[in-house]
Scaffold this active site. Structure first.
Site, PDB file in Angstrom:
ATOM      1  N   GLU A  38       0.810  -1.230   0.000  1.00  0.00           N
ATOM      2  CA  GLU A  38       0.000   0.000   0.000  1.00  0.00           C
ATOM      3  C   GLU A  38       0.845   1.283   0.000  1.00  0.00           C
ATOM      4  O   GLU A  38       0.528   2.235   0.721  1.00  0.00           O
ATOM      5  CB  GLU A  38      -0.966  -0.001   1.198  1.00  0.00           C
TER       6      GLU A  38
HETATM    7  C1  ACM Z   1      -1.897  -5.479   4.026  1.00  0.00           C
HETATM    8  O1  ACM Z   1      -2.944  -6.022   4.420  1.00  0.00           O
HETATM    9  N1  ACM Z   1      -1.871  -4.191   3.753  1.00  0.00           N
HETATM   10  C2  ACM Z   1      -0.680  -6.248   3.845  1.00  0.00           C
END
Ligand code: ACM
Length: 523
Positions: free
Chosen positions: A329
């Site tokens: 992310e």
């Molecule tokens: C995640 O769940 N952002 C690895």
């Protein structure tokens, strides 16, 4: 002939038990050999059960580590049996732990049970430890209690021969979104050990909190660790506390995999040191639950001084092989910057003697030789993203499978689950168990799959009971996917073995979700 006779004897024994009408909870039949989680590779029942009695001793032939496994077993059994259970290195004994060359591998074992005793044989102390977990689950659930119980303490006769399908069987605890004390982490470690999990991934940093003391950058923990989701006081592990977690995990044959999530998920670090920000201005601490808004400054040299110092200190504290660098992310980092950052950071991990693990977005950069990618997509993640992971696997990147709509322990079971999230969907107990890591990512070589991991993100998780009720009963299913041969996979058989765990959780004081999918014994 033998089978008919056996059934007749069983019927006769059951009849005698009913006619005898002895009141009280004590079972005079042992649990069937093999009614454990994870399912063993091979089970051959037969012969007379063994009964642990006041005169039982535990004999161990082997090294200091084997001796410590014997002491661990004695400590498990003494409170509920009330027996002395001396650990000896010679003479007759009802329970024997034997280290021996044999086809057991690094973690396998054989358990032989009969009238005269129970013997666990393994090539390594880890195998003895896993065999002890099997012995523990074959005993009545009351063995888990911390006050003296009536028994009898019977172990079914026969032989269990067992070894894991995968070398990596993990669980992750997010100690950043909410901080968990050493005692809380150790409590969770004990639950993981019961199901033969051998990797504890600690998510030590995120936007909401930095949880490990770093001498060269003291404000990371002192300031960046001072809050958590919702604005509570947060916390961090001193180096001594982190070492204690590592030591405790090792005593349960778990390796600690520490994660410093980079270049996103870094607000706690950016808030602690203005100089890490591209504009030189520190943002405020963050106590919400959004993701994707923070990034280390890829163009600044100080970023790599910071990463080098943190990884050097963390590697020095960590005896395990791996260092997880996150990489998920990174929505506030351009793709080019992301690739450049990972090209600089992975060699730092190697320089300090560790192997890189990254979330699977790392496969969009240049995964280092030997790196592992942790897949956290969904069943219906797009073909391009899956192909990128599969291609990396074909080129030698190992895979840890953590599909979020299967094994994320923070996903709600149903719409009515009070805790957790639902962005990956609702994950009932059957869904978390009923998939095959060997075929999950079509096209990935079977040898690339190193195992499975069940992450527990803690935006909504605060107490021990919160951890328990989300992990149990899904965690044992993930453990079974990691340990048991694919040939044993059967929801109908598994749900019966899982249901038999419930009295054990009750005895251990572990609240769990009573899924309607599982035939639980009456509460
Ligand atoms: C995640 O769940 N952002 C690895």
């Amino acid at each position: 002939m033998g089978r008919v006779l056996g059934s007749l004897l069983l019927v006769a024994a059951a009849g005698a038990f009913t006619a005898g009408a002895a009141p009280g909870p004590a079972a005079t039949e042992p649990a069937p050999l093999g009614r454990i989680v994870p399912a063993p590779a091979s089970v051959t029942p037969g012969g007379t059960p063994y009964r642990i009695t006041r005169s039982t001793a535990i004999r161990v032939d082997g090294s200091g580590a084997a001796h410590r496994v014997a002491e661990y077993l004695a400590d498990l059994l003494r409170p509920s049996t009330g027996y002395r259970l001396p650990v000896t290195t010679h003479g007759a004994a009802g329970i024997r732990l034997v280290l021996s060359h044999g086809p057991f591998g690094a973690e396998g074992y054989r358990l032989d049970s009969g009238r005269d005793g129970v013997t666990i044989t393994a090539a390594e102390p880890a195998g003895l430890f896993h065999g002890v977990q099997t012995l523990r689950q074959l005993l009545p659930a009351a063995v888990e209690k911390d006050t003296v119980q009536p028994g009898p303490w019977l172990v079914a006769g026969g032989t269990v021969t067992d070894r894991p399908r995968y070398a990596y069987r993990g669980a992750m605890l997010d100690v950043s979104r909410h901080f968990f004390t050493v005692a809380q982490v150790e409590r969770y470690i004990d639950q993981l050990a019961l199901y033969k999990i051998n990797e504890l991934h600690l998510h030590l940093s995120d936007d909401q909190g930095w949880r490990l003391a770093v001498d060269s950058w003291p404000r990371l923990a002192g300031y960046g660790g001072s809050t958590q989701v919702g604005g509570g006081k947060g916390g961090y592990y001193t180096k001594a506390e982190y070492r204690e977690i590592v030591r405790y995990a090792a005593s349960r044959y778990l390796e600690v995999v520490p994660e410093i999530d980079m270049p996103g998920h870094t607000n706690a670090a950016l808030a602690s040191y203005a100089g890490l920000n591209c504009d030189g201005t520190a943002p405020p601490l963050y106590t919400g639950t959004e993701v994707g808004f923070s990034s280390l400054c890829v163009d600044k040299e100080v970023t790599y001084d910071f990463v080098d110092d943190v990884i050097r200190e963390l590697a020095a504290l960590t005896p395990g092989r791996y260092l997880h660098i996150g990489g998920d992310e990174a929505h506030s980092t351009s793709h080019a910057d992301y690739v450049a950052f990972m090209d600089r950071v992975q060699p730092i991990v190697a320089k300090y003697g560790k192997t890189v693990i990254g979330w699977h977005q790392l496969t969009g950069a240049h995964p280092a030789q030997g790196a592992l990618a942790q897949y956290w997509g969904l069943d219906d993640t797009g073909a391009d993203e899956k192909a990128q992971v599969v291609n990396a696997a074909r080129n030698g990147t190992g895979l840890i499978l953590s599909p979020a709509d299967r094994v994320y322990l923070d996903m709600k079971y149903t719409e009515d689950t009070p805790l957790g999230q639902d962005w990956a969907g609702l994950v009932e107990v059957r869904r978390s168990y009923d998939w095959d890591p060997g075929t999950y990512l079509a096209g990935a070589p079977a040898s690339a799959v190193r195992g499975v991991e069940a992450p527990l993100w803690t935006e909504t998780i605060v107490t021990d009971a919160d951890i328990d009720s989300m992990a149990i009963p899904r965690l044992p299913g993930v453990a079974e996917l990691g340990w048991s041969p694919a040939a044993t996979h059967s929801w109908d058989a598994y749900k019966v073995r899982l249901a038999a765990q419930a009295p054990r959780w009750d005895a251990l004081g572990i609240p769990y979700y009573r899924s309607p999918q599982v035939p639980w014994p009456a509460a």
